[in-house]
Design a protein around this motif. Sequence first.
Motif, PDB file in Angstrom:
ATOM      1  N   ALA A 188       0.836  -1.209   0.000  1.00  0.00           N
ATOM      2  CA  ALA A 188       0.000   0.000   0.000  1.00  0.00           C
ATOM      3  C   ALA A 188       0.868   1.257   0.000  1.00  0.00           C
ATOM      4  N   LEU A 189       1.948   1.231   0.769  1.00  0.00           N
ATOM      5  CA  LEU A 189       2.859   2.373   0.805  1.00  0.00           C
ATOM      6  C   LEU A 189       3.574   2.552  -0.526  1.00  0.00           C
ATOM      7  N   VAL A 190       4.093   1.477  -1.088  1.00  0.00           N
ATOM      8  CA  VAL A 190       4.791   1.549  -2.383  1.00  0.00           C
ATOM      9  C   VAL A 190       3.819   1.954  -3.487  1.00  0.00           C
ATOM     10  N   PHE A 191       2.598   1.433  -3.442  1.00  0.00           N
ATOM     11  CA  PHE A 191       1.600   1.767  -4.455  1.00  0.00           C
ATOM     12  C   PHE A 191       1.255   3.254  -4.421  1.00  0.00           C
ATOM     13  N   SER A 192       1.162   3.829  -3.220  1.00  0.00           N
ATOM     14  CA  SER A 192       0.843   5.259  -3.121  1.00  0.00           C
ATOM     15  C   SER A 192       1.976   6.123  -3.656  1.00  0.00           C
ATOM     16  N   ALA A 193       3.210   5.637  -3.595  1.00  0.00           N
ATOM     17  CA  ALA A 193       4.353   6.388  -4.102  1.00  0.00           C
ATOM     18  C   ALA A 193       4.624   6.112  -5.575  1.00  0.00           C
ATOM     19  N   LEU A 194       3.969   5.146  -6.150  1.00  0.00           N
ATOM     20  CA  LEU A 194       4.256   4.721  -7.517  1.00  0.00           C
ATOM     21  C   LEU A 194       3.927   5.791  -8.550  1.00  0.00           C
ATOM     22  N   SER A 195       2.868   6.556  -8.342  1.00  0.00           N
ATOM     23  CA  SER A 195       2.461   7.535  -9.355  1.00  0.00           C
ATOM     24  C   SER A 195       3.464   8.670  -9.509  1.00  0.00           C
ATOM     25  N   SER A 196       4.304   8.911  -8.503  1.00  0.00           N
ATOM     26  CA  SER A 196       5.303   9.971  -8.623  1.00  0.00           C
ATOM     27  C   SER A 196       6.708   9.423  -8.854  1.00  0.00           C
ATOM     28  N   ALA A 197       6.825   8.146  -9.147  1.00  0.00           N
ATOM     29  CA  ALA A 197       8.130   7.547  -9.409  1.00  0.00           C
ATOM     30  C   ALA A 197       8.673   8.017 -10.750  1.00  0.00           C
ATOM     31  N   VAL A 198       9.976   8.077 -10.865  1.00  0.00           N
ATOM     32  CA  VAL A 198      10.612   8.637 -12.053  1.00  0.00           C
ATOM     33  C   VAL A 198      10.305   7.822 -13.304  1.00  0.00           C
ATOM     34  N   LEU A 199      10.585   6.576 -13.315  1.00  0.00           N
ATOM     35  CA  LEU A 199      10.420   5.793 -14.542  1.00  0.00           C
ATOM     36  C   LEU A 199       9.033   5.171 -14.672  1.00  0.00           C
ATOM     37  N   LEU A 200       8.447   4.757 -13.561  1.00  0.00           N
ATOM     38  CA  LEU A 200       7.177   4.040 -13.609  1.00  0.00           C
ATOM     39  C   LEU A 200       5.955   4.938 -13.388  1.00  0.00           C
ATOM     40  N   GLY A 201       6.173   6.187 -13.059  1.00  0.00           N
ATOM     41  CA  GLY A 201       5.054   7.092 -12.790  1.00  0.00           C
ATOM     42  C   GLY A 201       4.133   7.284 -13.980  1.00  0.00           C
TER      43      GLY A 201
END
Length: 165
Positions: free
Chosen positions: A52-65
């Motif tokens: 859940a924590l990683v998923f919430s940060a995924l949209s602002s990730a550099v390559l995977l966002g």
Amino acid sequence: MDSAFDAVRIFFTELPTDWIVIGVFAVVAALDILRSGGRRVCALALALPAAALVFSALSSAVLLGDISRQFSSPVLQGVLFAIVFAVMYMLVSTIGISHGNELSGLLQGTIGGIAAVAIVIVIWMGTPALRDFWNFGAQVQSIFGETYRFWWLIVSYAALAFIRR
């Protein structure tokens, strides 16, 4: 004889689907604990909040966002969360939480199954992508909602620590 059958039929037809799903998951988790100990259930309990924590940060990730933002529908968000959860589960399982005694009696299986269900429901209700995928009814939301979320998590993790001691 017919009245007993009718009573059972009425009970199961009027039982909300949420409670049937919760009960089936609790039984499966308890049987897994009885069969092979609590390692997998504990890995699930640790991987789910991490996912859940990683998923919430995924949209602002550099390559995977940019890729993750293309998953816009609730079903696709649920699929993306399932992928993140599978990766986190593999990582947590690989880290290794195999120390301690493996208690796998009926009491430990029951306690572990209930604890796993509580953690899954609390994290599910706190994750918007999952909440859009399946929204629990008002009765489940009042029992596992924000008011009691902290206590369900603390007691569930303590119960899992007890069965893994």
